[in-house]
Motif scaffolding. Sequence first.
Motif, mmCIF file in Angstrom:
data_model
loop_
_atom_site.group_PDB
_atom_site.id
_atom_site.type_symbol
_atom_site.label_atom_id
_atom_site.label_comp_id
_atom_site.label_asym_id
_atom_site.label_seq_id
_atom_site.Cartn_x
_atom_site.Cartn_y
_atom_site.Cartn_z
ATOM 1 N N TYR A 7 0.999 -1.205 0.117
ATOM 2 C CA TYR A 7 -0.004 0.115 -0.084
ATOM 3 C C TYR A 7 0.916 1.208 -0.055
ATOM 4 O O TYR A 7 1.586 1.548 0.958
ATOM 5 N N ALA A 8 0.843 2.090 -1.179
ATOM 6 C CA ALA A 8 1.616 3.201 -1.114
ATOM 7 C C ALA A 8 0.683 4.437 -1.122
ATOM 8 O O ALA A 8 -0.478 4.801 -1.426
ATOM 9 N N ILE A 9 1.170 5.284 0.093
ATOM 10 C CA ILE A 9 0.558 6.628 0.173
ATOM 11 C C ILE A 9 1.609 7.471 0.358
ATOM 12 O O ILE A 9 2.687 7.364 0.582
ATOM 13 N N GLY A 10 1.010 8.763 0.268
ATOM 14 C CA GLY A 10 1.842 9.860 0.236
ATOM 15 C C GLY A 10 1.360 10.874 1.477
ATOM 16 O O GLY A 10 0.168 10.954 1.652
ATOM 17 N N VAL A 11 2.318 11.525 2.184
ATOM 18 C CA VAL A 11 1.749 12.387 3.132
ATOM 19 C C VAL A 11 2.510 13.904 2.846
ATOM 20 O O VAL A 11 3.729 13.672 2.906
ATOM 21 N N GLU A 12 1.905 14.811 2.704
ATOM 22 C CA GLU A 12 2.804 16.224 2.514
ATOM 23 C C GLU A 12 2.221 17.153 3.671
ATOM 24 O O GLU A 12 0.948 17.196 3.848
ATOM 25 N N TRP A 13 3.223 17.539 4.412
ATOM 26 C CA TRP A 13 2.824 18.682 5.268
ATOM 27 C C TRP A 13 2.700 20.055 4.579
ATOM 28 O O TRP A 13 3.503 20.499 3.808
ATOM 29 N N THR A 14 1.488 20.547 5.108
ATOM 30 C CA THR A 14 0.941 21.914 4.465
ATOM 31 C C THR A 14 0.944 22.870 5.528
ATOM 32 O O THR A 14 0.157 23.796 5.292
ATOM 33 N N GLY A 15 1.511 22.630 6.656
ATOM 34 C CA GLY A 15 1.404 23.766 7.723
ATOM 35 C C GLY A 15 2.443 24.802 7.944
ATOM 36 O O GLY A 15 2.378 25.335 8.948
ATOM 37 N N ASN A 16 3.325 25.096 7.095
ATOM 38 C CA ASN A 16 4.336 25.909 7.305
ATOM 39 C C ASN A 16 3.955 27.170 6.999
ATOM 40 O O ASN A 16 3.215 27.797 6.168
ATOM 41 N N GLY A 18 5.376 30.178 7.182
ATOM 42 C CA GLY A 18 6.374 30.938 6.901
ATOM 43 C C GLY A 18 7.606 30.839 7.635
ATOM 44 O O GLY A 18 8.747 31.214 6.957
ATOM 45 N N SER A 19 7.771 30.403 8.869
ATOM 46 C CA SER A 19 8.907 30.222 9.716
ATOM 47 C C SER A 19 9.117 28.755 9.987
ATOM 48 O O SER A 19 9.988 28.568 10.912
ATOM 49 N N GLY A 20 8.515 27.940 9.354
ATOM 50 C CA GLY A 20 8.676 26.551 9.735
ATOM 51 C C GLY A 20 8.681 26.226 11.170
ATOM 52 O O GLY A 20 7.523 26.597 11.688
ATOM 53 N N THR A 21 9.433 25.224 11.553
ATOM 54 C CA THR A 21 9.108 24.821 13.045
ATOM 55 C C THR A 21 10.227 25.614 14.060
ATOM 56 O O THR A 21 10.732 25.146 14.862
ATOM 57 N N SER A 22 10.091 27.089 13.881
ATOM 58 C CA SER A 22 10.881 27.829 14.661
ATOM 59 C C SER A 22 10.443 28.000 15.980
ATOM 60 O O SER A 22 11.310 28.346 16.841
ATOM 61 N N ASP A 23 9.178 27.487 16.134
ATOM 62 C CA ASP A 23 8.585 27.536 17.596
ATOM 63 C C ASP A 23 7.583 26.569 17.649
ATOM 64 O O ASP A 23 6.716 26.145 16.438
ATOM 65 N N TYR A 24 7.168 26.043 18.728
ATOM 66 C CA TYR A 24 6.082 25.135 18.767
ATOM 67 C C TYR A 24 4.651 25.584 18.221
ATOM 68 O O TYR A 24 3.929 24.846 17.812
ATOM 69 N N ARG A 25 4.719 26.844 18.792
ATOM 70 C CA ARG A 25 3.213 27.500 17.977
ATOM 71 C C ARG A 25 3.481 28.409 16.936
ATOM 72 O O ARG A 25 2.304 28.656 16.257
ATOM 73 N N ALA A 26 4.314 28.030 16.079
ATOM 74 C CA ALA A 26 4.489 28.734 14.936
ATOM 75 C C ALA A 26 4.074 28.142 13.569
ATOM 76 O O ALA A 26 4.053 28.438 12.610
ATOM 77 N N TYR A 27 4.031 26.820 13.627
ATOM 78 C CA TYR A 27 3.489 25.839 12.846
ATOM 79 C C TYR A 27 2.093 25.304 12.713
ATOM 80 O O TYR A 27 1.858 24.830 13.931
ATOM 81 N N GLY A 28 1.784 25.201 11.779
ATOM 82 C CA GLY A 28 0.531 24.336 11.837
ATOM 83 C C GLY A 28 0.662 22.667 11.560
ATOM 84 O O GLY A 28 1.520 22.320 10.950
ATOM 85 N N ARG A 29 -0.324 22.077 11.891
ATOM 86 C CA ARG A 29 -0.364 20.495 11.980
ATOM 87 C C ARG A 29 -0.933 19.833 10.632
ATOM 88 O O ARG A 29 -1.093 18.578 10.389
#
Length: 168
Positions: A7-16, A18-29
Amino acid sequence: MNIDHHYAIGVEWTGNRGSGTSDYRAYGRDNVVSAEGKPPLAGSSDRAFRGDTDRWNPEELLVAALSQCHLLSYLHVAVTHGVVVTGYRDEAVGTMTQTRDGGGAFVSVTLRPTVEIADPAHADLARSLHAEANAKCFIASSVNFPVRHEPTIVVAEQAGQRGGGATQ
């Protein structure tokens, strides 16, 4: 002979944001799950982990996978035993325990299927088939926590006449 299925799936993070994971509250999940030929599935984390409640989270998807797999396994064993199922719905609940270090694991899932059958003489057999369906469910066989079943069997003609007619 064992047969492998892949089973092949893809997962793409779309929660950036603008500053990536610079802070726990700075990015979307937010993320998107995809598979060839299927519509995308909007995912996120659970609200408890700053997720978007309008999107599916992995914990819900695990419970859904167990419920759906049991449904499909149950329909298979029902037909092989001559039980005519005319309706099926499940109200599944999973319990995950989070540990102090931020990890955690599921400790149980309880499936609560209401199965509508055509013949009242098959009620006991229909109830007993949940054990066989559980043993044949690929997802239930893959997890390391108990998957419990609390089925209700309803006879089709009773369901229409009395709004339920459960035979427990």
